[in-house]
Design an enzyme around this catalytic site. Structure first.
Site: not given
Length: 360
Positions: A274, A324, A336
């Site tokens: 990520c 994240h 993402h």
């Protein structure tokens, strides 16, 4: 027997107490019953545990993947710090080497003076002191004009200053190398934890039949799409707002990697985690970002948590521990790299709890 005697016998028999079992027989029966109960309990204790249901496996796998991503970000942070420390240690060691060369040159010069004086009849006491292993002691002893001249004092002070710098550089290098050792251990621990979490998830899935395993994976994919986690069939890139400058360049770079596999610890150009996707995308725009989502949570300007305030190219940091990150692309969507087993995709920007939105 007379009738009267018969009646008396019957009466006595009806009042006689029944014969009781012997104490030994009662003990044997009690022990046998206890053994039967114990064996029953043991058979229950050693019975094979029930296999988890598909829903239970999915919940556990989701949790393991999330914990794996947290460990992956710790790995990323430790690796970034290890790289910095390694570079710093190399620089310090180069400085130590150069300092040692300068020390050797100064000492060689003094030795040449001593050798010349020896050939001419003896070494001057001041030069002998200068060649001693204690430069500080020399300067304190050589206080009178007949013991030292200005040139000799200047030479020795240079030697003294260089020795101090060299000692400091050696101490700094030793400290950095010690921290590097500690950081390398943290790096290896995080790597082991990621691998363990992923293996546990794989083992859980392997407990299911092929049909159930496929059903779990299919349900995850449907859930991902319904929750915005996957690229939706309704998504039309042409409807996205056009972003200018380096934010637009970074957004276009991220969108060019749709469908590329998530690989923890990867920063492109083919695979990403990520935070690695954010690092690579902004690098294409000439902007350097820190390696981890936690560090990215403090870059640029804070624009709050409301998606209504977000602009294309903004970083969206998720979860309370910031483990994240995605990039806002407009229309309430973000791009993402979700997790292991998934690919770079477009999702609803509010699919996870937002910690902060950062404008780079």
């Amino acid at each position: 027997m007379s009738v009267q005697k018969l009646k008396e016998f019957v009466t006595l028999a009806s009042h006689r107490r029944p014969k009781q079992p012997s104490r030994a027989r009662v003990t044997v029966l009690t022990a046998a019953a206890a053994t039967a109960v114990a064996l029953s309990a043991q058979s229950g204790a050693y019975a094979a545990p029930a296999k988890p249901t598909k829903d239970e496996v999915k919940a556990q796998v989701d949790k393991l993947y999330e914990e794996g991503e947290q460990a992956a970000e710790r790995y990323n942070g430790a690796k970034e710090r290890a790289d910095q420390l390694r570079k710093q240690a190399d620089q310090l060691q180069d400085q130590v080497a150069r300092g040692q060369e300068q020390m050797t040159e100064l000492q060689t010069g003094l030795s040449a003076v001593a050798a010349e004086e020896y050939r001419n009849g003896g070494v001057d006491p001041s030069v002998a002191l200068m060649l001693a292993s204690d430069p500080d002691g020399y300067l304190s002893k050589a206080s009178s004009a007949d013991q030292v001249n200005q040139t000799q004092a200047s030479t020795l002070r240079s030697l003294q200053d260089q020795q101090r710098r060299l000692d400091q550089q050696k101490a700094e290098a030793a400290s950095v190398l010690a921290e590097l050792d500690r950081n390398t251990k943290a790096l290896n621990d995080s790597k082991t934890e990621v691998q363990r979490k992923l293996q546990e998830a794989k083992n859980l899935l392997n407990q299911l039949s092929a049909a159930d395993r496929a059903a779990v994976l299919a349900s995850e994919d449907r859930s991902s799409r319904s929750n915005g986690g996957g690229t939706t069939t309704k998504f039309d890139p042409s409807t996205l707002p056009q972003a200018a400058g380096y934010a637009g360049a970074a957004m276009n770079a991220a969108m060019s990697k749709l469908g590329r596999a998530y690989v923890w610890g990867a920063t492109g150009p083919n695979n990403f985690d990520c935070s690695g996707l954010m690092v690579w995308s902004y690098a294409q725009a000439g902007v350097s970002l820190p390696r981890t989502s936690q560090s990215q949570a403090s870059v640029g300007t804070n624009v709050g948590k409301d998606i209504a305030n977000a602009q294309p190219g903004d970083l969206i940091i998720y979860h309370s521990d910031a483990h994240h990150v995605g990039m806002y692309i407009g229309n309430g969507m973000m791009v993402h790299a979700p997790r292991t087993g998934d690919v770079v995709k477009v999702a609803r920007a509010d699919v996870m709890p937002i910690k902060t939105i950062r404008r780079v």
